[in-house]
Design a protein around this motif. Structure first.
Motif, PDB file in Angstrom:
ATOM      1  N   GLY A  40      -2.137  -8.682 -16.582  1.00 34.26           N
ATOM      2  CA  GLY A  40      -2.513  -8.214 -15.250  1.00 34.26           C
ATOM      3  C   GLY A  40      -3.439  -6.280 -14.840  1.00 34.26           C
ATOM      4  N   LYS A  41      -3.850  -6.729 -16.551  1.00 36.79           N
ATOM      5  CA  LYS A  41      -4.518  -5.335 -17.174  1.00 36.79           C
ATOM      6  C   LYS A  41      -5.947  -5.281 -15.615  1.00 36.79           C
ATOM      7  CE  LYS A  41      -4.268  -5.466 -20.958  1.00 36.79           C
ATOM      8  NZ  LYS A  41      -3.488  -6.693 -21.203  1.00 36.79           N
ATOM      9  N   SER A  42      -6.783  -6.722 -16.651  1.00 35.53           N
ATOM     10  CA  SER A  42      -8.095  -7.234 -15.778  1.00 35.53           C
ATOM     11  C   SER A  42      -7.802  -7.064 -14.773  1.00 35.53           C
ATOM     12  CB  SER A  42      -8.499  -8.039 -16.567  1.00 35.53           C
ATOM     13  OG  SER A  42      -8.972  -8.052 -17.960  1.00 35.53           O
ATOM     14  N   THR A  43      -7.000  -7.558 -13.810  1.00 41.99           N
ATOM     15  CA  THR A  43      -6.816  -8.533 -12.214  1.00 41.99           C
ATOM     16  C   THR A  43      -6.349  -6.984 -11.799  1.00 41.99           C
ATOM     17  OG1 THR A  43      -5.238 -10.205 -13.168  1.00 41.99           O
ATOM     18  CG2 THR A  43      -5.078  -8.245 -10.599  1.00 41.99           C
ATOM     19  N   LEU A  44      -6.244  -5.667 -12.702  1.00 40.14           N
ATOM     20  CA  LEU A  44      -5.583  -3.925 -11.583  1.00 40.14           C
ATOM     21  C   LEU A  44      -6.917  -3.410 -11.880  1.00 40.14           C
ATOM     22  CD1 LEU A  44      -4.017  -1.979 -11.017  1.00 40.14           C
ATOM     23  CD2 LEU A  44      -4.025  -1.358 -13.647  1.00 40.14           C
ATOM     24  N   LEU A  45      -8.249  -3.944 -12.775  1.00 35.09           N
ATOM     25  CA  LEU A  45      -9.323  -3.276 -12.803  1.00 35.09           C
ATOM     26  C   LEU A  45     -10.151  -3.987 -11.136  1.00 35.09           C
ATOM     27  CD1 LEU A  45     -10.564  -2.297 -16.056  1.00 35.09           C
ATOM     28  CD2 LEU A  45      -9.451  -1.068 -14.907  1.00 35.09           C
ATOM     29  N   ASN A  46      -9.929  -4.956 -11.380  1.00 35.80           N
ATOM     30  CA  ASN A  46     -10.980  -5.958 -10.143  1.00 35.80           C
ATOM     31  C   ASN A  46     -10.356  -5.356  -8.824  1.00 35.80           C
ATOM     32  OD1 ASN A  46     -12.672  -7.444 -12.108  1.00 35.80           O
ATOM     33  ND2 ASN A  46     -11.368  -8.575 -12.391  1.00 35.80           N
ATOM     34  N   LEU A  47      -9.140  -5.400  -8.407  1.00 34.75           N
ATOM     35  CA  LEU A  47      -8.472  -5.147  -6.987  1.00 34.75           C
ATOM     36  C   LEU A  47      -9.216  -3.296  -7.282  1.00 34.75           C
ATOM     37  CD1 LEU A  47      -4.364  -5.904  -7.914  1.00 34.75           C
ATOM     38  CD2 LEU A  47      -6.220  -6.731  -6.324  1.00 34.75           C
ATOM     39  N   ILE A  48      -9.071  -2.782  -8.253  1.00 33.20           N
ATOM     40  CA  ILE A  48      -9.382  -0.948  -7.667  1.00 33.20           C
ATOM     41  C   ILE A  48     -10.900  -1.596  -7.121  1.00 33.20           C
ATOM     42  CG2 ILE A  48      -9.815   1.132  -9.261  1.00 33.20           C
ATOM     43  CD1 ILE A  48      -7.072   0.527 -10.924  1.00 33.20           C
ATOM     44  N   ALA A  49     -11.595  -2.130  -8.349  1.00 37.77           N
ATOM     45  CA  ALA A  49     -13.278  -2.335  -8.223  1.00 37.77           C
ATOM     46  C   ALA A  49     -13.483  -2.734  -6.291  1.00 37.77           C
ATOM     47  CB  ALA A  49     -14.175  -2.620  -9.151  1.00 37.77           C
ATOM     48  N   GLY A  50     -12.597  -3.462  -6.523  1.00 40.24           N
ATOM     49  CA  GLY A  50     -12.989  -3.943  -4.332  1.00 40.24           C
ATOM     50  C   GLY A  50     -13.206  -4.831  -5.084  1.00 40.24           C
ATOM     51  N   LEU A  51     -13.645  -5.797  -6.194  1.00 42.11           N
ATOM     52  CA  LEU A  51     -13.420  -7.218  -6.251  1.00 42.11           C
ATOM     53  C   LEU A  51     -12.454  -8.006  -6.071  1.00 42.11           C
ATOM     54  CD1 LEU A  51     -15.668  -6.107  -9.869  1.00 42.11           C
ATOM     55  CD2 LEU A  51     -16.851  -6.313  -8.035  1.00 42.11           C
ATOM     56  N   PRO A  66      -3.001   0.041  -0.417  1.00 36.55           N
ATOM     57  CA  PRO A  66      -2.195   0.300  -1.680  1.00 36.55           C
ATOM     58  C   PRO A  66      -3.257   0.915  -2.325  1.00 36.55           C
ATOM     59  CG  PRO A  66      -2.906  -2.314  -1.185  1.00 36.55           C
ATOM     60  CD  PRO A  66      -3.599  -1.020  -0.325  1.00 36.55           C
ATOM     61  N   ILE A  67      -5.038   0.811  -2.271  1.00 37.89           N
ATOM     62  CA  ILE A  67      -5.610   1.484  -3.670  1.00 37.89           C
ATOM     63  C   ILE A  67      -6.992   2.462  -2.328  1.00 37.89           C
ATOM     64  CG2 ILE A  67      -7.752   1.026  -4.744  1.00 37.89           C
ATOM     65  CD1 ILE A  67      -6.592  -1.035  -4.780  1.00 37.89           C
ATOM     66  N   LEU A  68      -7.223   4.045  -2.727  1.00 38.96           N
ATOM     67  CA  LEU A  68      -7.229   4.861  -2.371  1.00 38.96           C
ATOM     68  C   LEU A  68      -8.587   5.783  -3.492  1.00 38.96           C
ATOM     69  CD1 LEU A  68      -4.546   5.063  -0.505  1.00 38.96           C
ATOM     70  CD2 LEU A  68      -6.071   6.824   0.912  1.00 38.96           C
ATOM     71  N   VAL A  69      -9.942   5.986  -2.960  1.00 36.73           N
ATOM     72  CA  VAL A  69     -10.805   6.470  -4.034  1.00 36.73           C
ATOM     73  C   VAL A  69     -11.241   7.253  -2.944  1.00 36.73           C
ATOM     74  CG1 VAL A  69     -13.009   6.114  -5.122  1.00 36.73           C
ATOM     75  CG2 VAL A  69     -11.445   3.940  -5.176  1.00 36.73           C
ATOM     76  N   ASP A  70     -11.663   8.757  -3.961  1.00 36.07           N
ATOM     77  CA  ASP A  70     -11.458   9.504  -3.628  1.00 36.07           C
ATOM     78  C   ASP A  70     -10.853   9.475  -2.032  1.00 36.07           C
ATOM     79  OD1 ASP A  70     -12.854  10.867  -4.930  1.00 36.07           O
ATOM     80  OD2 ASP A  70     -14.815  10.786  -4.639  1.00 36.07           O
ATOM     81  N   GLY A  71      -9.712   9.279  -1.773  1.00 36.51           N
ATOM     82  CA  GLY A  71      -9.068   9.306  -0.568  1.00 36.51           C
ATOM     83  C   GLY A  71      -9.651   8.311   0.305  1.00 36.51           C
ATOM     84  N   ILE A  72     -10.920   7.899   0.189  1.00 32.38           N
ATOM     85  CA  ILE A  72     -11.230   6.005   0.684  1.00 32.38           C
ATOM     86  C   ILE A  72     -10.554   5.270   0.555  1.00 32.38           C
ATOM     87  CG2 ILE A  72     -12.878   4.547   1.760  1.00 32.38           C
ATOM     88  CD1 ILE A  72     -14.899   7.263   0.515  1.00 32.38           C
TER      89      ILE A  72
END
Length: 231
Positions: A40-51, A66-72
């Motif tokens: 799930g490495k590529s899946t992880l990146l896609n989730l972080i990116a909101g894709l 489950p994902i916060l970017v700069d607190g968002i």
């Protein structure tokens, strides 16, 4: 900078690709994520990116993400807001390049600057930085796979993003070029205070980072960077 809280993803019920992944990534860190194929490495990146969209967590508090970017909270953004966040705060280096064939190399690299209303002067500087100076008027069909990868890297870094997501960024590069690209990533991270997360199978690439994480079916854990691949 980036916080993952009990992140999970399944495409088939009962068969999770990612299960209960939690980690905090700090600004200024260059982190490698390694692991076997299919964890799930590529899946992880896609989730972080909101894709891609993570699974709902049954016991999560209302409004928790489950994902916060700069607190968002990424889960709290609509499509337009998520697109604006990606455009301004993130840079992507994909295995498939996604270089636009109808644009010149310079236009490809300048695109994030144009979308963010910034001066395009830095586009030529980044082409030079990845070893393609003087080729700004060329088109992608004139390039090798390794050269297209370098265009993709220049485009990902040109607008000085706060979060860089790289999926096998050196996979199509010869060793010398790969080393120079990793050094460029290191310089950009140091200069801008960005956080960079690199998925890689390359032990040599991983050793260039500040921290190495191993992703498995059991979650994610840090590997000793002094002797990371000792048996």
């Amino acid at each position: 900078m980036l916080e993952l809280r009990h992140l999970s993803k399944s495409y088939v019920p009962g068969r999770p690709v990612l299960a209960d992944v939690s980690w905090t990534f700090k600004a200024g860190e260059f982190v490698a994520i390694m692991g076997d194929s299919g964890v799930g490495k590529s899946t992880l990146l896609n989730l972080i990116a909101g894709l891609d969209t993570p699974d709902a967590t049954p016991d999560a508090k209302p409004g928790a993400s489950p994902i916060l970017v700069d607190g968002i909270a990424m889960s709290g953004l609509d499509d337009d807001a998520a697109t604006r966040l990606r455009r301004s705060r993130m840079g992507f280096i994909f295995q498939a390049f996604h270089v636009l064939p109808h644009l010149t190399l310079l236009q490809n690299v300048a695109l994030p600057l144009l979308l963010n209303g910034l001066s395009t002067t830095r586009a030529a500087e980044m082409l030079e930085a990845v070893g393609l100076g003087g080729r700004g008027r060329d088109f992608p069909h004139q390039l090798s796979g390794g050269e297209m990868q370098r265009v993709a890297i220049a485009r990902a870094l040109v607008h000085r993003p706060a979060l860089v997501l790289a999926d096998e960024p050196t996979g199509n590069l010869d060793p010398d070029t790969a080393n120079s690209i990793l050094e460029l990533l290191q310089r950009e991270i140091k200069a801008t205070g960005a956080c960079a997360i690199m998925v890689t199978h390359s032990q040599l690439a991983a050793k260039k980072t500040d921290k190495i994480l191993q992703l498995s079916r059991n979650g994610m854990q840090e590997i000793d960077c002094v002797n990371p691949f000792a048996q």
